[in-house]
Motif scaffolding. Sequence first.
Motif, short mmCIF file in Angstrom:
data_model
loop_
_atom_site.label_atom_id
_atom_site.label_comp_id
_atom_site.label_asym_id
_atom_site.label_seq_id
_atom_site.Cartn_x
_atom_site.Cartn_y
_atom_site.Cartn_z
N ALA A 43 0.82 -1.22 0.00
CA ALA A 43 0.00 0.00 0.00
C ALA A 43 0.86 1.27 0.00
O ALA A 43 0.63 2.20 0.77
CB ALA A 43 -0.96 0.00 1.20
N THR A 45 1.89 4.65 -1.71
CA THR A 45 1.27 5.62 -2.61
C THR A 45 2.29 6.63 -3.09
O THR A 45 3.06 7.17 -2.28
CB THR A 45 0.11 6.35 -1.92
N THR A 76 -1.40 4.25 -6.16
CA THR A 76 -0.84 3.21 -5.30
C THR A 76 -0.03 2.28 -6.17
O THR A 76 -0.50 1.83 -7.22
CB THR A 76 -1.96 2.43 -4.59
N SER A 78 1.50 -0.50 -8.23
CA SER A 78 0.95 -1.78 -8.67
C SER A 78 1.72 -2.38 -9.84
O SER A 78 1.44 -3.51 -10.23
CB SER A 78 -0.52 -1.62 -9.08
#
Length: 222
Positions: A43, A45, A76, A78
Motif C-alpha cells: 500500500a 502511494t 498506489t 501496482s
Amino acid sequence: MANPTYSAMARVFAVVLPVAGVGALIGGKFAHRFVGEQLAAEAITMPDIETIERELKIGLVTAEDAELLRPHAGVTLSTGPQARAYADNYVLAHMRVAARQSGVPDDQATYAGVGDLAAAKNRELKAELRERNPGLSPAEVNLLAKAEVADPETEFEAAREIKALYELRSDNFFMGNAIRGMLLNAYGWWLVGLIARIAGLALVGVGALLAAIGFRTGGRND
C-alpha cells in the motif's frame, strides 16, 4: 528429399513453438499479477502532483526525478515501472538530500561510504582521547570512545559527528536501501514477466508462420 524434410520440421515446430509461447505468456501474466499483488499489500502511494512540485522547489527531488514521478502521481504502486520510479526517483532522492544535509559528499552518500566516514572520525576521536589520556591502553581508549559517542553531552565534536553518521547510516541508508531493494526486486520480476510475454508472442507468431509454410508445402507435396 530436402523439401519434404524441411516441411515436416516446419510442421513440428509449428506445434511446439506456439505451445511454448502460450506457456511463456501464462508465466509472464502470472509474474505481473504476483508483482501487483505484492505491491498492493505494501500500500505504497506515490506523492501527488502538489507534493512533487513542492519538493522540487525546495530541492528534495531533482527536475529529472519530478519528470519521472509526475506520470504516476497519487497512484498506489501496482506495476514494476511505478516501483522503480518510487525507488530511484523518490526514496533515493531523499536519501541523497539527507546525506548532503549531514555534510556527506555525494561520492560517499552510500551505506558503506557513511560507514567509512564514521570510521575515520572514530580514529580522530581515539587519537584525541589518547592525547588527553596517555596512560590508557588501546582497549581502554576504545571503550572510552564508545562511551563518548553514546553520551549526548559529550564535549568531543568528533563523538557527536560519529553519532550523527551512525544515525544517518541506520535511519537513512539502511532503511532506505531496504525499501529500495524490495521495490527494485518487484521491478525485476515485472521485467522478467514482460520479457516472457514478448517472447511468448514472438514464439506464437513464428509458430503461425511455420504452420503456414509447413502445412502449405506439405499439402502440395502430397
